[in-house]
Design an enzyme around this catalytic site. Sequence first.
Site, PDB file in Angstrom:
ATOM      1  N   THR A 124       5.302 -14.124   3.637  1.00 23.01           N
ATOM      2  CA  THR A 124       6.330 -13.121   3.892  1.00 23.01           C
ATOM      3  C   THR A 124       7.713 -13.749   4.089  1.00 23.01           C
ATOM      4  O   THR A 124       7.814 -14.907   4.529  1.00 23.01           O
ATOM      5  CB  THR A 124       5.952 -12.326   5.172  1.00 23.01           C
ATOM      6  OG1 THR A 124       7.078 -11.609   5.637  1.00 23.01           O
ATOM      7  CG2 THR A 124       5.505 -13.254   6.304  1.00 23.01           C
ATOM      8  N   ASP A 125       8.745 -12.955   3.815  1.00 25.04           N
ATOM      9  CA  ASP A 125      10.117 -13.421   4.068  1.00 25.04           C
ATOM     10  C   ASP A 125      10.368 -13.646   5.565  1.00 25.04           C
ATOM     11  O   ASP A 125      11.310 -14.333   5.953  1.00 25.04           O
ATOM     12  CB  ASP A 125      11.150 -12.429   3.500  1.00 25.04           C
ATOM     13  CG  ASP A 125      11.019 -11.004   4.037  1.00 25.04           C
ATOM     14  OD1 ASP A 125      10.127 -10.736   4.859  1.00 25.04           O
ATOM     15  OD2 ASP A 125      11.830 -10.142   3.612  1.00 25.04           O
ATOM     16  N   GLU A 126       9.488 -13.055   6.416  1.00 30.76           N
ATOM     17  CA  GLU A 126       9.730 -13.124   7.855  1.00 30.76           C
ATOM     18  C   GLU A 126       9.596 -14.543   8.407  1.00 30.76           C
ATOM     19  O   GLU A 126      10.050 -14.831   9.509  1.00 30.76           O
ATOM     20  CB  GLU A 126       8.807 -12.142   8.593  1.00 30.76           C
ATOM     21  CG  GLU A 126       9.016 -10.730   8.070  1.00 30.76           C
ATOM     22  CD  GLU A 126       8.407  -9.621   8.916  1.00 30.76           C
ATOM     23  OE1 GLU A 126       8.195  -9.829  10.113  1.00 30.76           O
ATOM     24  OE2 GLU A 126       8.159  -8.544   8.344  1.00 30.76           O
ATOM     25  N   TYR A 148       3.846 -12.568  14.829  1.00 27.99           N
ATOM     26  CA  TYR A 148       3.336 -12.365  13.459  1.00 27.99           C
ATOM     27  C   TYR A 148       3.947 -13.397  12.510  1.00 27.99           C
ATOM     28  O   TYR A 148       3.233 -14.111  11.794  1.00 27.99           O
ATOM     29  CB  TYR A 148       3.664 -10.936  12.969  1.00 27.99           C
ATOM     30  CG  TYR A 148       3.598 -10.778  11.461  1.00 27.99           C
ATOM     31  CD1 TYR A 148       2.394 -10.899  10.781  1.00 27.99           C
ATOM     32  CD2 TYR A 148       4.754 -10.521  10.711  1.00 27.99           C
ATOM     33  CE1 TYR A 148       2.333 -10.774   9.389  1.00 27.99           C
ATOM     34  CE2 TYR A 148       4.700 -10.385   9.325  1.00 27.99           C
ATOM     35  CZ  TYR A 148       3.489 -10.520   8.664  1.00 27.99           C
ATOM     36  OH  TYR A 148       3.433 -10.402   7.299  1.00 27.99           O
ATOM     37  N   LYS A 152       2.211 -16.559  10.365  1.00 24.35           N
ATOM     38  CA  LYS A 152       2.286 -16.690   8.900  1.00 24.35           C
ATOM     39  C   LYS A 152       2.940 -18.026   8.522  1.00 24.35           C
ATOM     40  O   LYS A 152       2.534 -18.681   7.561  1.00 24.35           O
ATOM     41  CB  LYS A 152       3.078 -15.517   8.287  1.00 24.35           C
ATOM     42  CG  LYS A 152       2.420 -14.154   8.399  1.00 24.35           C
ATOM     43  CD  LYS A 152       1.113 -14.020   7.616  1.00 24.35           C
ATOM     44  CE  LYS A 152       1.320 -13.954   6.119  1.00 24.35           C
ATOM     45  NZ  LYS A 152       0.031 -13.663   5.420  1.00 24.35           N
TER      46      LYS A 152
HETATM   47  P1  NAD Z   1      -2.575  -4.589   5.852  1.00 19.00           P
HETATM   48  O1  NAD Z   1      -2.491  -4.734   7.329  1.00 19.00           O
HETATM   49  O2  NAD Z   1      -2.360  -3.271   5.223  1.00 19.00           O
HETATM   50  O3  NAD Z   1      -4.011  -5.111   5.357  1.00 19.00           O
HETATM   51  C1  NAD Z   1      -4.615  -6.255   5.851  1.00 19.00           C
HETATM   52  C2  NAD Z   1      -6.066  -6.273   5.374  1.00 19.00           C
HETATM   53  O4  NAD Z   1      -6.677  -7.498   5.826  1.00 19.00           O
HETATM   54  C3  NAD Z   1      -6.920  -5.140   5.948  1.00 19.00           C
HETATM   55  O5  NAD Z   1      -7.731  -4.581   4.921  1.00 19.00           O
HETATM   56  C4  NAD Z   1      -7.788  -5.821   7.001  1.00 19.00           C
HETATM   57  O6  NAD Z   1      -9.038  -5.186   7.205  1.00 19.00           O
HETATM   58  C5  NAD Z   1      -7.948  -7.200   6.390  1.00 19.00           C
HETATM   59  N1  NAD Z   1      -8.244  -8.238   7.406  1.00 19.00           N
HETATM   60  C6  NAD Z   1      -7.620  -8.441   8.588  1.00 19.00           C
HETATM   61  N2  NAD Z   1      -8.195  -9.471   9.234  1.00 19.00           N
HETATM   62  C7  NAD Z   1      -9.180  -9.938   8.429  1.00 19.00           C
HETATM   63  C8  NAD Z   1     -10.114 -11.009   8.528  1.00 19.00           C
HETATM   64  N3  NAD Z   1     -10.150 -11.798   9.611  1.00 19.00           N
HETATM   65  N4  NAD Z   1     -10.981 -11.215   7.527  1.00 19.00           N
HETATM   66  C9  NAD Z   1     -10.970 -10.400   6.420  1.00 19.00           C
HETATM   67  N5  NAD Z   1     -10.116  -9.381   6.274  1.00 19.00           N
HETATM   68  C10 NAD Z   1      -9.225  -9.148   7.263  1.00 19.00           C
HETATM   69  O7  NAD Z   1      -1.571  -5.691   5.283  1.00 19.00           O
HETATM   70  P2  NAD Z   1      -0.636  -5.626   3.982  1.00 19.00           P
HETATM   71  O8  NAD Z   1       0.618  -4.952   4.322  1.00 19.00           O
HETATM   72  O9  NAD Z   1      -1.440  -5.175   2.826  1.00 19.00           O
HETATM   73  O10 NAD Z   1      -0.303  -7.183   3.817  1.00 19.00           O
HETATM   74  C11 NAD Z   1      -1.144  -8.024   3.038  1.00 19.00           C
HETATM   75  C12 NAD Z   1      -0.595  -9.428   3.085  1.00 19.00           C
HETATM   76  O11 NAD Z   1       0.735  -9.448   2.583  1.00 19.00           O
HETATM   77  C13 NAD Z   1      -0.525 -10.032   4.490  1.00 19.00           C
HETATM   78  O12 NAD Z   1      -0.899 -11.376   4.427  1.00 19.00           O
HETATM   79  C14 NAD Z   1       0.942  -9.891   4.878  1.00 19.00           C
HETATM   80  O13 NAD Z   1       1.316 -10.922   5.780  1.00 19.00           O
HETATM   81  C15 NAD Z   1       1.616 -10.054   3.533  1.00 19.00           C
HETATM   82  N6  NAD Z   1       2.913  -9.369   3.381  1.00 19.00           N
HETATM   83  C16 NAD Z   1       3.032  -8.045   3.638  1.00 19.00           C
HETATM   84  C17 NAD Z   1       4.266  -7.408   3.460  1.00 19.00           C
HETATM   85  C18 NAD Z   1       4.440  -5.924   3.690  1.00 19.00           C
HETATM   86  O14 NAD Z   1       5.572  -5.432   3.589  1.00 19.00           O
HETATM   87  N7  NAD Z   1       3.396  -5.166   3.969  1.00 19.00           N
HETATM   88  C19 NAD Z   1       5.371  -8.150   3.031  1.00 19.00           C
HETATM   89  C20 NAD Z   1       5.203  -9.522   2.768  1.00 19.00           C
HETATM   90  C21 NAD Z   1       3.967 -10.114   2.938  1.00 19.00           C
HETATM   91  P1  TYD Z   2       8.091  -2.429   9.688  1.00 20.60           P
HETATM   92  O1  TYD Z   2       7.699  -1.410   8.661  1.00 20.60           O
HETATM   93  O2  TYD Z   2       7.264  -2.552  10.929  1.00 20.60           O
HETATM   94  O3  TYD Z   2       8.222  -3.819   8.938  1.00 20.60           O
HETATM   95  P2  TYD Z   2       8.816  -5.241   9.476  1.00 20.60           P
HETATM   96  O4  TYD Z   2       9.028  -5.170  10.929  1.00 20.60           O
HETATM   97  O5  TYD Z   2       7.718  -6.177   9.115  1.00 20.60           O
HETATM   98  O6  TYD Z   2      10.074  -5.452   8.713  1.00 20.60           O
HETATM   99  O7  TYD Z   2       9.574  -2.108  10.146  1.00 20.60           O
HETATM  100  C1  TYD Z   2      10.652  -2.063   9.219  1.00 20.60           C
HETATM  101  C2  TYD Z   2      11.925  -1.883  10.021  1.00 20.60           C
HETATM  102  O8  TYD Z   2      11.896  -0.579  10.637  1.00 20.60           O
HETATM  103  C3  TYD Z   2      12.092  -2.859  11.175  1.00 20.60           C
HETATM  104  O9  TYD Z   2      13.479  -3.168  11.313  1.00 20.60           O
HETATM  105  C4  TYD Z   2      11.602  -2.087  12.392  1.00 20.60           C
HETATM  106  C5  TYD Z   2      11.986  -0.667  12.058  1.00 20.60           C
HETATM  107  N1  TYD Z   2      11.102   0.391  12.580  1.00 20.60           N
HETATM  108  C6  TYD Z   2      11.657   1.507  13.237  1.00 20.60           C
HETATM  109  O10 TYD Z   2      12.890   1.608  13.427  1.00 20.60           O
HETATM  110  N2  TYD Z   2      10.818   2.496  13.652  1.00 20.60           N
HETATM  111  C7  TYD Z   2       9.471   2.418  13.477  1.00 20.60           C
HETATM  112  O11 TYD Z   2       8.748   3.351  13.907  1.00 20.60           O
HETATM  113  C8  TYD Z   2       8.916   1.287  12.809  1.00 20.60           C
HETATM  114  C9  TYD Z   2       7.431   1.166  12.591  1.00 20.60           C
HETATM  115  C10 TYD Z   2       9.773   0.304  12.365  1.00 20.60           C
END
Ligand code: NAD
Ligand code: TYD
Length: 334
Positions: A124-126, A148, A152
């Site tokens: 992630t960019d985070e 988090y 990562k």
């Molecule tokens: P999500 O929370 O929707 O899904 C996570 C999945 O992982 C779930 O199905 C959960 O059951 C499974 N999981 C959790 N712990 C586990 C374990 N110990 N063993 C097996 N499975 C397990 O997450 P997402 O948003 O789909 O993100 C997927 C990946 O992409 C993550 O690694 C996250 O860090 C990365 N990512 C997400 C975003 C975003 O905006 N959502 C952005 C950049 C990177």
């Molecule tokens: P989020 O979807 O949790 O992603 P991330 O924190 O990983 O970027 O949040 C996106 C942005 O929105 C973040 O600046 C936090 C803000 N946010 C709110 O203002 N209200 C909310 O209820 C949530 C979940 C997030």
Amino acid sequence: MKVLVTGGAGFIGSNFIHYILKEHPQWEVTNLDKLTYAGNLDNLRDAETEPRYHFIKGDIADRELVDGLLRHGYDAIINFAAESHVDRSILDTSPFIETNIKGTQVLLEGARQYHIERFIQVSTDEVYGSIENGSFSELSPLSPNSPYAASKAAADLLSHAYFQTYHVPVIITRSSNNFGPYQFLEKLIPLAITNALEDKPIPVYGDGLNIRDWIFVVDHCRALDIIIQKGEDGQIYNIAGGSEKTNLELVYQLLGLLNKPKSLITFVSDRPGHDRRYALNITKITERLDWKPECSFDEALSVTVDWYLGHKPWWLRIKSGEYAKYYDRIYLHR
Ligand code: NAD
Ligand code: TYD
């Protein structure tokens, strides 16, 4: 190609499985998922009848299970499995260490022993932290601010070490904020859409001026597909949509699409350590792998809103389960 996808029952993983099954008629996909609160087999109902798709319920941190699985021979591991929500990492760090760090180590060790030819660590960019102006490149230092992001970043460093030390063919990808179908309701966009549809308040943290760079999940899946096929071992690739929005701008746009009033917005106290802005430079993936985001933000947001409108049973089931307790816990005392 035989691919092991971890965390495939989550948001991005399930979109990726749908994408791969459609784009690659010869590929076989095994999904290893623990089915935590975020894992949802409803996300994969369409895939269940596909003989090239297999599901295994299990934990990536379970060494025995992972060993037993990898013995069957896989060409690639794509590691999506993670605890993925910043607010939850503030409430309890432990599962983030267990899954994001230890789980990744178990997979890397398995990849080393069973000579897996591709290991994609979906990051992630985070991990770069917050940036006021400009953007981070793959060479920028890691400066994670939330538990988090720190977990990562640790997984990224471990992945890099496995490449340097054991020549495990690892590639790290760092994506900006994703949105699209099947995103769990705790994240801003699905939370805002579904609350608005129920005429419930939309909590906006702090002054609402934090900036995120949004990418449609299908663009992210396409980038990962290209990286699996053409990426260079040991490299890091940033992936972003190039659509920066303040949280308030985004929520206003959603309310406009849903024809709901701005009065639903409720300012709540800020997230501790809340990163102000994320921004990525994507020159590397654009120039070396010929990928760029193709989905227009406005169109993709409207497609996403339509998806939630058309899948009410999907999100109502989540809202009426465990999620309700989490929601009260996080927002009632803010
Ligand atoms: P999500 O929370 O929707 O899904 C996570 C999945 O992982 C779930 O199905 C959960 O059951 C499974 N999981 C959790 N712990 C586990 C374990 N110990 N063993 C097996 N499975 C397990 O997450 P997402 O948003 O789909 O993100 C997927 C990946 O992409 C993550 O690694 C996250 O860090 C990365 N990512 C997400 C975003 C975003 O905006 N959502 C952005 C950049 C990177
Ligand atoms: P989020 O979807 O949790 O992603 P991330 O924190 O990983 O970027 O949040 C996106 C942005 O929105 C973040 O600046 C936090 C803000 N946010 C709110 O203002 N209200 C909310 O209820 C949530 C979940 C997030």
